[in-house]
Design a protein around this motif. Structure first.
Motif, PDB file in Angstrom:
ATOM      1  N   GLU A  79     -11.395   4.551  -3.869  1.00  0.00           N
ATOM      2  CA  GLU A  79     -10.911   5.910  -3.709  1.00  0.00           C
ATOM      3  C   GLU A  79      -9.473   5.987  -4.180  1.00  0.00           C
ATOM      4  OE1 GLU A  79     -11.349   7.278   0.277  1.00  0.00           O
ATOM      5  OE2 GLU A  79     -13.554   7.345   0.202  1.00  0.00           O
ATOM      6  N   VAL A  80      -9.046   7.166  -4.630  1.00  0.00           N
ATOM      7  CA  VAL A  80      -7.682   7.346  -5.107  1.00  0.00           C
ATOM      8  C   VAL A  80      -6.732   7.357  -3.916  1.00  0.00           C
ATOM      9  CG1 VAL A  80      -6.085   8.888  -6.289  1.00  0.00           C
ATOM     10  CG2 VAL A  80      -8.422   8.622  -7.147  1.00  0.00           C
ATOM     11  N   THR A  81      -5.720   6.481  -3.967  1.00  0.00           N
ATOM     12  CA  THR A  81      -4.719   6.446  -2.910  1.00  0.00           C
ATOM     13  C   THR A  81      -3.386   7.041  -3.360  1.00  0.00           C
ATOM     14  OG1 THR A  81      -3.616   5.021  -1.294  1.00  0.00           O
ATOM     15  CG2 THR A  81      -3.884   4.139  -3.510  1.00  0.00           C
TER      16      THR A  81
ATOM     17  N   GLN B 171      -5.096  -5.848  -5.028  1.00  0.00           N
ATOM     18  CA  GLN B 171      -6.379  -5.259  -4.642  1.00  0.00           C
ATOM     19  C   GLN B 171      -6.546  -3.846  -5.147  1.00  0.00           C
ATOM     20  OE1 GLN B 171      -3.724  -5.589  -2.704  1.00  0.00           O
ATOM     21  NE2 GLN B 171      -3.832  -4.412  -0.801  1.00  0.00           N
ATOM     22  N   PHE B 172      -5.634  -3.416  -6.013  1.00  0.00           N
ATOM     23  CA  PHE B 172      -5.673  -2.047  -6.526  1.00  0.00           C
ATOM     24  C   PHE B 172      -6.187  -2.013  -7.966  1.00  0.00           C
ATOM     25  CE2 PHE B 172      -2.216  -2.312  -3.449  1.00  0.00           C
ATOM     26  CZ  PHE B 172      -2.563  -1.295  -2.564  1.00  0.00           C
ATOM     27  N   LEU B 173      -6.760  -0.878  -8.334  1.00  0.00           N
ATOM     28  CA  LEU B 173      -7.104  -0.582  -9.715  1.00  0.00           C
ATOM     29  C   LEU B 173      -6.226   0.579 -10.169  1.00  0.00           C
ATOM     30  CD1 LEU B 173      -9.078  -0.923 -12.191  1.00  0.00           C
ATOM     31  CD2 LEU B 173     -10.364   0.984 -11.185  1.00  0.00           C
ATOM     32  N   LEU B 174      -5.586   0.442 -11.319  1.00  0.00           N
ATOM     33  CA  LEU B 174      -4.786   1.514 -11.906  1.00  0.00           C
ATOM     34  C   LEU B 174      -5.500   2.012 -13.152  1.00  0.00           C
ATOM     35  CD1 LEU B 174      -2.744  -0.169 -10.139  1.00  0.00           C
ATOM     36  CD2 LEU B 174      -0.957   0.612 -11.708  1.00  0.00           C
ATOM     37  N   SER B 175      -5.513   3.319 -13.336  1.00  0.00           N
ATOM     38  CA  SER B 175      -6.144   3.899 -14.517  1.00  0.00           C
ATOM     39  C   SER B 175      -5.267   5.023 -15.053  1.00  0.00           C
ATOM     40  CB  SER B 175      -7.530   4.448 -14.174  1.00  0.00           C
ATOM     41  OG  SER B 175      -7.444   5.493 -13.202  1.00  0.00           O
TER      42      SER B 175
ATOM     43  N   LYS C 138      -3.751   7.075 -11.967  1.00  0.00           N
ATOM     44  CA  LYS C 138      -4.318   7.019 -10.623  1.00  0.00           C
ATOM     45  C   LYS C 138      -4.350   5.582 -10.115  1.00  0.00           C
ATOM     46  CE  LYS C 138      -7.108  11.233 -11.006  1.00  0.00           C
ATOM     47  NZ  LYS C 138      -6.352  11.988  -9.975  1.00  0.00           N
ATOM     48  N   VAL C 139      -4.055   5.450  -8.817  1.00  0.00           N
ATOM     49  CA  VAL C 139      -4.121   4.164  -8.129  1.00  0.00           C
ATOM     50  C   VAL C 139      -5.309   4.210  -7.178  1.00  0.00           C
ATOM     51  CG1 VAL C 139      -2.920   2.518  -6.662  1.00  0.00           C
ATOM     52  CG2 VAL C 139      -1.610   3.920  -8.281  1.00  0.00           C
ATOM     53  N   TRP C 140      -6.216   3.251  -7.329  1.00  0.00           N
ATOM     54  CA  TRP C 140      -7.451   3.213  -6.539  1.00  0.00           C
ATOM     55  C   TRP C 140      -7.409   2.018  -5.596  1.00  0.00           C
ATOM     56  CZ3 TRP C 140     -11.194   6.916  -8.186  1.00  0.00           C
ATOM     57  CH2 TRP C 140     -10.937   7.515  -9.431  1.00  0.00           C
ATOM     58  N   VAL C 141      -7.979   2.209  -4.398  1.00  0.00           N
ATOM     59  CA  VAL C 141      -8.074   1.119  -3.432  1.00  0.00           C
ATOM     60  C   VAL C 141      -9.463   1.155  -2.815  1.00  0.00           C
ATOM     61  CG1 VAL C 141      -7.176   2.488  -1.500  1.00  0.00           C
ATOM     62  CG2 VAL C 141      -6.929  -0.016  -1.476  1.00  0.00           C
ATOM     63  N   ALA C 142      -9.976  -0.027  -2.465  1.00  0.00           N
ATOM     64  CA  ALA C 142     -11.314  -0.116  -1.877  1.00  0.00           C
ATOM     65  C   ALA C 142     -11.278   0.270  -0.400  1.00  0.00           C
ATOM     66  CB  ALA C 142     -11.864  -1.527  -2.037  1.00  0.00           C
TER      67      ALA C 142
ATOM     68  N   SER D 273       0.821  -1.202   0.000  1.00  0.00           N
ATOM     69  CA  SER D 273       0.000   0.000   0.000  1.00  0.00           C
ATOM     70  C   SER D 273       0.859   1.257   0.000  1.00  0.00           C
ATOM     71  CB  SER D 273      -0.918  -0.001   1.227  1.00  0.00           C
ATOM     72  OG  SER D 273      -0.148  -0.061   2.415  1.00  0.00           O
ATOM     73  N   THR D 274       2.174   1.111  -0.185  1.00  0.00           N
ATOM     74  CA  THR D 274       3.073   2.259  -0.199  1.00  0.00           C
ATOM     75  C   THR D 274       3.385   2.610  -1.640  1.00  0.00           C
ATOM     76  OG1 THR D 274       4.025   1.497   1.872  1.00  0.00           O
ATOM     77  CG2 THR D 274       5.242   3.174   0.670  1.00  0.00           C
ATOM     78  N   TRP D 275       2.743   3.650  -2.124  1.00  0.00           N
ATOM     79  CA  TRP D 275       2.901   4.019  -3.526  1.00  0.00           C
ATOM     80  C   TRP D 275       3.789   5.243  -3.654  1.00  0.00           C
ATOM     81  CZ3 TRP D 275       1.041   1.069  -7.427  1.00  0.00           C
ATOM     82  CH2 TRP D 275       0.111   0.098  -7.077  1.00  0.00           C
ATOM     83  N   GLY D 276       4.610   5.237  -4.725  1.00  0.00           N
ATOM     84  CA  GLY D 276       5.353   6.429  -5.094  1.00  0.00           C
ATOM     85  C   GLY D 276       6.573   6.713  -4.260  1.00  0.00           C
ATOM     86  N   ARG D 277       7.033   5.752  -3.462  1.00  0.00           N
ATOM     87  CA  ARG D 277       8.242   5.960  -2.678  1.00  0.00           C
ATOM     88  C   ARG D 277       9.358   5.121  -3.256  1.00  0.00           C
ATOM     89  NH1 ARG D 277       5.927   5.689   3.548  1.00  0.00           N
ATOM     90  NH2 ARG D 277       4.366   7.340   3.331  1.00  0.00           N
ATOM     91  N   THR D 278      10.469   5.775  -3.600  1.00  0.00           N
ATOM     92  CA  THR D 278      11.565   5.052  -4.242  1.00  0.00           C
ATOM     93  C   THR D 278      12.400   4.296  -3.238  1.00  0.00           C
ATOM     94  OG1 THR D 278      13.065   6.937  -4.061  1.00  0.00           O
ATOM     95  CG2 THR D 278      11.687   6.799  -6.026  1.00  0.00           C
TER      96      THR D 278
END
Length: 433
Positions: free
Chosen positions: A345-347, A322-326, A334-338, A93-98
């Motif tokens: 919702e956008v996470t 469990q994510f949706l990417l669009s 955008k990365v979406w999570v329930a 669930s950690t997005w965008g961290r290098t």
């Protein structure tokens, strides 16, 4: 992307020229890489270090095993679930961290126009790229020429040794996976809007109809009902779904007794064309030219949520765990999570400098999840997930509209010129001391 070799106003001063002083520090200047070194002279190199000698060239002939053939057999577990529809990369669930890993170093990110024409006189000293990609994790094996317009679909049917490619030149080409030769051309009389394979079946969307071919029995079916071009196809819950130009999503169910596909439902809600479909978590997700994503229950075929955060055409949707990417022409991924309520919702939002065309998820040679994002500047960005750290880039003369995963570390790209390129993930070189 403009592949013109000239006109770049930014000048990098090269330290030492062709005969570099051996006493110089053999490290690349950090400030030069950032474009702001003001030391004259600088004790560090103002050029990139040469690649390892084992790096593959454009034509993929450095290894005799890769000469002209991509050997894409489709048997075995590596061939199953190869598409992005059920892309599974491990929960995070950690997005965008290098996290300090895989920071991709940019050079002159432009392909030399003279090299493309075969007459660059600078050779290795040219400051522009003499290859169709940046990054050492994948290499180009071969290219398949024949289509006259944009490649809009690529498919590898299960149990077949053939590759199918569809184009807006109104044809489907069949390629031999061992030799890379074109075995046949099928004229459809209409532009191919999309193409997928499911088991032995190949489905092709053209205006007002979906063509279905069984590659094992050589049977052919025509599924009527669509109004206008068919832009997207996906299979889920034993149903075939087609996204059409009039905004509806049609569904068919296969009848094994009659050996035909029977109409099952018509999903209404979008006000403009449906251009992307994906199935995951017992849901159907549809992206549309009306800037929205609709979430449909596969059990009831009812719309249970509408996502409206994008501000332009939703070009591609992808399920990742469990994510949706669009992605959209609004330059956002955008990365979406329930949530606990079940709504998405956008996470995380990843922004590009150009509109995004298509997404494709796969695993590299080390089984790590990777995301390929095609942009309308004629490039494909290659990212590690979930960090979104860049690890490479693919260039093309025109937009890449189709990306397809193959077995054995292969993947395929199709661009606006009609060219299909075959790529392979390679083991990364070990770090040197």
């Amino acid at each position: 992307m403009d592949v013109d070799g000239g006109g770049n106003k930014r000048v990098f001063h090269r330290l030492g020229g062709p005969q570099s002083d051996p006493s110089k520090n053999q490290k690349v200047c950090f400030h030069w890489r950032a474009g702001k070194c003001n030391r004259h002279p600088c004790p560090f190199l103002h050029r990139e270090l040469p690649p390892p000698p084992s790096q593959q060239g454009l034509n993929g002939t450095a290894s005799s095993k890769r000469h002209h053939a991509f050997a894409a057999t489709t048997d075995g577990p590596s061939a199953r679930n190869r598409g992005p529809n059920n892309f599974n990369g491990g929960a995070s669930s950690t997005w965008g961290r290098t996290g300090g890993t895989r920071v991709f170093v940019r050079k002159m990110e432009k392909v030399c126009n003279y090299w493309v024409q075969g007459n660059c006189s600078y050779g290795d000293k040219c400051k522009f790229l003499h290859c169709w990609s940046m990054g050492d994790s994948f290499s180009l094996l071969t290219q398949l020429d024949g289509h006259q317009k944009v490649v809009s679909g690529i498919a590898l049917p299960s149990g077949s040794d053939k590759l199918y490619t569809g184009s807006k030149d109104q044809t489907v080409r069949v390629w031999d996976c061992q030799s890379g030769q074109c075995l046949g051309v099928i004229n459809l009389g209409g532009e191919v809007g999309c193409m997928i394979s499911e088991g032995p079946w190949v489905f092709v969307g053209i205006p007002d109809v979906v063509k279905a071919w069984n590659t094992q029995t050589n049977s052919e079916l025509s599924l009527s009902g669509p109004v206008g071009q068919v832009y997207a196809l996906v299979v889920g819950n034993d149903l075939l779904f087609a996204g059409t130009q009039d905004g509806s999503i049609l569904a068919w169910k296969f009848n094994a007794v009659t050996n035909c596909f029977e109409p099952a439902a018509s999903l209404k809600g979008h006000t403009l064309a449906v251009v992307s479909l994906v199935v995951g978590a017992n849901r159907l997700y549809s992206g549309s030219m009306d800037h929205s994503i609709r979430v449909w229950s596969l059990e009831t075929l009812q719309c249970i949520q509408t996502l409206t955060e994008h501000t332009s055409v939703v070009m591609s949707v992808l399920c990742w765990d469990q994510f949706l990417l669009s992605c959209s022409l609004d330059q956002q991924l955008k990365v979406w999570v329930a949530t606990q309520s079940g709504n998405l919702e956008v996470t995380y939002t990843h922004k590009e400098e150009h509109g995004l065309i298509t997404l494709c998820g796969m695993h590299d040679s080390e089984a790590k999840p990777v995301l390929l994002c095609a942009c309308n500047d004629n490039t494909v960005r290659v990212y590690d997930l979930p960090a979104f750290s860049e690890r490479g880039k693919i260039f093309s003369k025109e937009e890449i509209r189709s990306i397809q995963v193959g077995p054995g570390g292969l993947f395929f790209t199709g661009d606006g010129t009609g060219q299909v390129k075959v790529w392979k993930w390679v083991a990364e070189p070990a770090p040197t001391a």
